[in-house]
Design a protein around this motif. Sequence first.
Motif, PDB file in Angstrom:
ATOM      1  N   UNK A  40       0.811  -1.212   0.000  1.00 36.77           N
ATOM      2  CA  UNK A  40       0.000   0.000   0.000  1.00 36.77           C
ATOM      3  C   UNK A  40       0.851   1.272   0.000  1.00 36.77           C
ATOM      4  N   UNK A  41       1.877   1.308   0.849  1.00 35.12           N
ATOM      5  CA  UNK A  41       2.716   2.494   0.908  1.00 35.12           C
ATOM      6  C   UNK A  41       3.435   2.760  -0.397  1.00 35.12           C
ATOM      7  N   UNK A  42       4.116   1.735  -0.903  1.00 36.57           N
ATOM      8  CA  UNK A  42       4.881   1.894  -2.140  1.00 36.57           C
ATOM      9  C   UNK A  42       3.964   2.222  -3.319  1.00 36.57           C
ATOM     10  N   UNK A  43       2.796   1.570  -3.374  1.00 32.86           N
ATOM     11  CA  UNK A  43       1.852   1.863  -4.456  1.00 32.86           C
ATOM     12  C   UNK A  43       1.407   3.326  -4.421  1.00 32.86           C
ATOM     13  N   UNK A  44       1.099   3.812  -3.233  1.00 31.10           N
ATOM     14  CA  UNK A  44       0.638   5.196  -3.112  1.00 31.10           C
ATOM     15  C   UNK A  44       1.746   6.188  -3.464  1.00 31.10           C
ATOM     16  N   UNK A  45       2.975   5.840  -3.098  1.00 33.41           N
ATOM     17  CA  UNK A  45       4.109   6.694  -3.448  1.00 33.41           C
ATOM     18  C   UNK A  45       4.295   6.773  -4.960  1.00 33.41           C
ATOM     19  N   UNK A  46       4.258   5.616  -5.606  1.00 36.22           N
ATOM     20  CA  UNK A  46       4.433   5.574  -7.064  1.00 36.22           C
ATOM     21  C   UNK A  46       3.262   6.270  -7.761  1.00 36.22           C
ATOM     22  N   UNK A  47       2.046   6.072  -7.234  1.00 38.08           N
ATOM     23  CA  UNK A  47       0.871   6.711  -7.840  1.00 38.08           C
ATOM     24  C   UNK A  47       1.017   8.228  -7.853  1.00 38.08           C
ATOM     25  N   UNK A  48       1.435   8.797  -6.729  1.00 41.77           N
ATOM     26  CA  UNK A  48       1.597  10.255  -6.653  1.00 41.77           C
ATOM     27  C   UNK A  48       2.745  10.734  -7.528  1.00 41.77           C
ATOM     28  N   UNK A  49       3.840   9.983  -7.540  1.00 40.11           N
ATOM     29  CA  UNK A  49       5.019  10.383  -8.319  1.00 40.11           C
ATOM     30  C   UNK A  49       4.760  10.307  -9.815  1.00 40.11           C
ATOM     31  N   UNK A  50       4.016   9.316 -10.264  1.00 41.22           N
ATOM     32  CA  UNK A  50       3.743   9.182 -11.705  1.00 41.22           C
ATOM     33  C   UNK A  50       2.929  10.350 -12.240  1.00 41.22           C
ATOM     34  N   UNK A  51       2.143  10.961 -11.374  1.00 40.92           N
ATOM     35  CA  UNK A  51       1.369  12.128 -11.807  1.00 40.92           C
ATOM     36  C   UNK A  51       2.214  13.398 -11.807  1.00 40.92           C
ATOM     37  N   UNK A  52       3.404  13.314 -11.198  1.00 47.60           N
ATOM     38  CA  UNK A  52       4.300  14.464 -11.163  1.00 47.60           C
ATOM     39  C   UNK A  52       4.546  15.012  -9.779  1.00 47.60           C
ATOM     40  N   UNK A  53       4.124  14.274  -8.737  1.00 52.44           N
ATOM     41  CA  UNK A  53       4.315  14.733  -7.374  1.00 52.44           C
ATOM     42  C   UNK A  53       5.758  14.641  -6.913  1.00 52.44           C
ATOM     43  N   UNK A  54       6.097  15.460  -5.927  1.00 51.07           N
ATOM     44  CA  UNK A  54       7.409  15.437  -5.265  1.00 51.07           C
ATOM     45  C   UNK A  54       7.266  14.496  -4.069  1.00 51.07           C
ATOM     46  N   UNK A  55       7.746  13.258  -4.206  1.00 50.32           N
ATOM     47  CA  UNK A  55       7.406  12.191  -3.261  1.00 50.32           C
ATOM     48  C   UNK A  55       8.649  11.576  -2.637  1.00 50.32           C
ATOM     49  N   UNK A  56       8.576  11.385  -1.319  1.00 49.05           N
ATOM     50  CA  UNK A  56       9.590  10.669  -0.548  1.00 49.05           C
ATOM     51  C   UNK A  56       8.899   9.530   0.184  1.00 49.05           C
ATOM     52  N   UNK A  57       9.629   8.433   0.411  1.00 48.18           N
ATOM     53  CA  UNK A  57       9.041   7.306   1.134  1.00 48.18           C
ATOM     54  C   UNK A  57       9.922   6.869   2.286  1.00 48.18           C
ATOM     55  N   UNK A  58       9.256   6.520   3.402  1.00 46.55           N
ATOM     56  CA  UNK A  58       9.896   5.859   4.533  1.00 46.55           C
ATOM     57  C   UNK A  58       9.245   4.496   4.702  1.00 46.55           C
ATOM     58  N   UNK A  59      10.053   3.449   4.766  1.00 40.70           N
ATOM     59  CA  UNK A  59       9.551   2.093   4.960  1.00 40.70           C
ATOM     60  C   UNK A  59      10.729   1.188   5.259  1.00 40.70           C
ATOM     61  N   UNK A  60      10.455  -0.111   5.374  1.00 44.26           N
ATOM     62  CA  UNK A  60      11.533  -1.049   5.679  1.00 44.26           C
ATOM     63  C   UNK A  60      11.427  -2.286   4.805  1.00 44.26           C
ATOM     64  N   UNK A  61      12.596  -2.703   4.281  1.00 43.49           N
ATOM     65  CA  UNK A  61      12.721  -3.861   3.399  1.00 43.49           C
ATOM     66  C   UNK A  61      13.706  -4.867   3.989  1.00 43.49           C
ATOM     67  N   UNK A  62      13.614  -6.104   3.500  1.00 40.02           N
ATOM     68  CA  UNK A  62      14.635  -7.089   3.809  1.00 40.02           C
ATOM     69  C   UNK A  62      15.821  -6.919   2.872  1.00 40.02           C
ATOM     70  N   UNK A  63      16.957  -7.444   3.274  1.00 39.31           N
ATOM     71  CA  UNK A  63      18.138  -7.395   2.400  1.00 39.31           C
ATOM     72  C   UNK A  63      18.098  -8.597   1.460  1.00 39.31           C
ATOM     73  N   UNK A  64      17.197  -8.546   0.505  1.00 38.07           N
ATOM     74  CA  UNK A  64      16.973  -9.669  -0.407  1.00 38.07           C
ATOM     75  C   UNK A  64      16.659  -9.132  -1.800  1.00 38.07           C
ATOM     76  N   UNK A  65      16.445 -10.048  -2.735  1.00 44.83           N
ATOM     77  CA  UNK A  65      16.182  -9.631  -4.115  1.00 44.83           C
ATOM     78  C   UNK A  65      14.897  -8.818  -4.235  1.00 44.83           C
ATOM     79  N   UNK A  66      13.886  -9.172  -3.445  1.00 43.90           N
ATOM     80  CA  UNK A  66      12.644  -8.406  -3.484  1.00 43.90           C
ATOM     81  C   UNK A  66      12.901  -6.965  -3.049  1.00 43.90           C
ATOM     82  N   UNK A  67      13.733  -6.790  -2.019  1.00 45.86           N
ATOM     83  CA  UNK A  67      14.070  -5.452  -1.559  1.00 45.86           C
ATOM     84  C   UNK A  67      14.758  -4.638  -2.635  1.00 45.86           C
ATOM     85  N   UNK A  68      15.682  -5.282  -3.345  1.00 44.80           N
ATOM     86  CA  UNK A  68      16.382  -4.594  -4.437  1.00 44.80           C
ATOM     87  C   UNK A  68      15.408  -4.171  -5.534  1.00 44.80           C
ATOM     88  N   UNK A  69      14.437  -5.037  -5.832  1.00 45.14           N
ATOM     89  CA  UNK A  69      13.457  -4.704  -6.865  1.00 45.14           C
ATOM     90  C   UNK A  69      12.622  -3.484  -6.475  1.00 45.14           C
TER      91      UNK A  69
END
Length: 307
Positions: A40-69
Amino acid sequence: MKKILIIGSFMTDLVVQTLKVPVEGETVIGKSFNRFTGGKGANQAVAAARLGGDVTMIGKLGEDDFGKEHIESLDKNNVNHQSVLFDSQTSSGVGNIQIDYNGNNRIVVVPGANLKLSERDIEKNENVIMDSDIIVLQLEIPMKTVYKSIDLANKHGKTIILNPAPAQLIKPEYRSKIDYFVPNETEASLLSNIEVNGLETAEQAAEILLEQGYKNVIITLGDKGVIFKNQDQFKYVEAHRVKAVDTTAAGDSFIGSFAYGLSKGMEIEQTLNIAVAASAITVTKLGAQPSLPEIKEVNEQLLVPQQ
């Protein structure tokens, strides 16, 4: 243009398309399998940015291939990710999504590193909150972390949007700190104790949520549109008529686009119209982030006559 900060989740979506979702004990043959970046967080960030928004994200990922993606996706979509954290002991979040012939979905999530985003992590990023104008939150991270984020955003006078998904009760003392409370009809039903099944019941649920202390309530109603209500106004925007392929991320598309509209200083009705158009486009494509539209697509959709 105001700055948008998304504090929230990452999920790698493992998506199976099938003509029929199996019942207990049944095996069915799937139509296709795909893997997409989501949450949900990442989707909302990308949604706003694709429209041209100035977007920053805070969240947490694992150190794995999914995180890199996920980092690659944020890079590709011009989302600032300098405040995204990594946990070496936990895997990145994963969601299993089953989509039927009509585009309806059933989702099971394993939150993983999302649940490791702590109050301390937010405190360390107070400067990022101070430097932002609009703070967007959802509930796929720990509630204590959500509350800490609200406290700091409120302390610095920021506009707060809360998408209560998955639905959980919000402590009464936090409700008045939230500027825009945006549940879908299922979440609104659970939080208001009113079964929301149309405009009349949605307005009743919104009234109860306002009585609970929220300033502005927006209830998304899927193919029935969206309502906005506060103490002075009531607005209804119809959904656009489209053929749904995958409803995943429709709500996230709405939230991110709504935040974008606020960041541009648009009036509430124009902001709602843009968000409804964006979510309509999203359901016509497969996958969460791949389906999120650019501003040109949204502007074109707004010109399509609706019957």
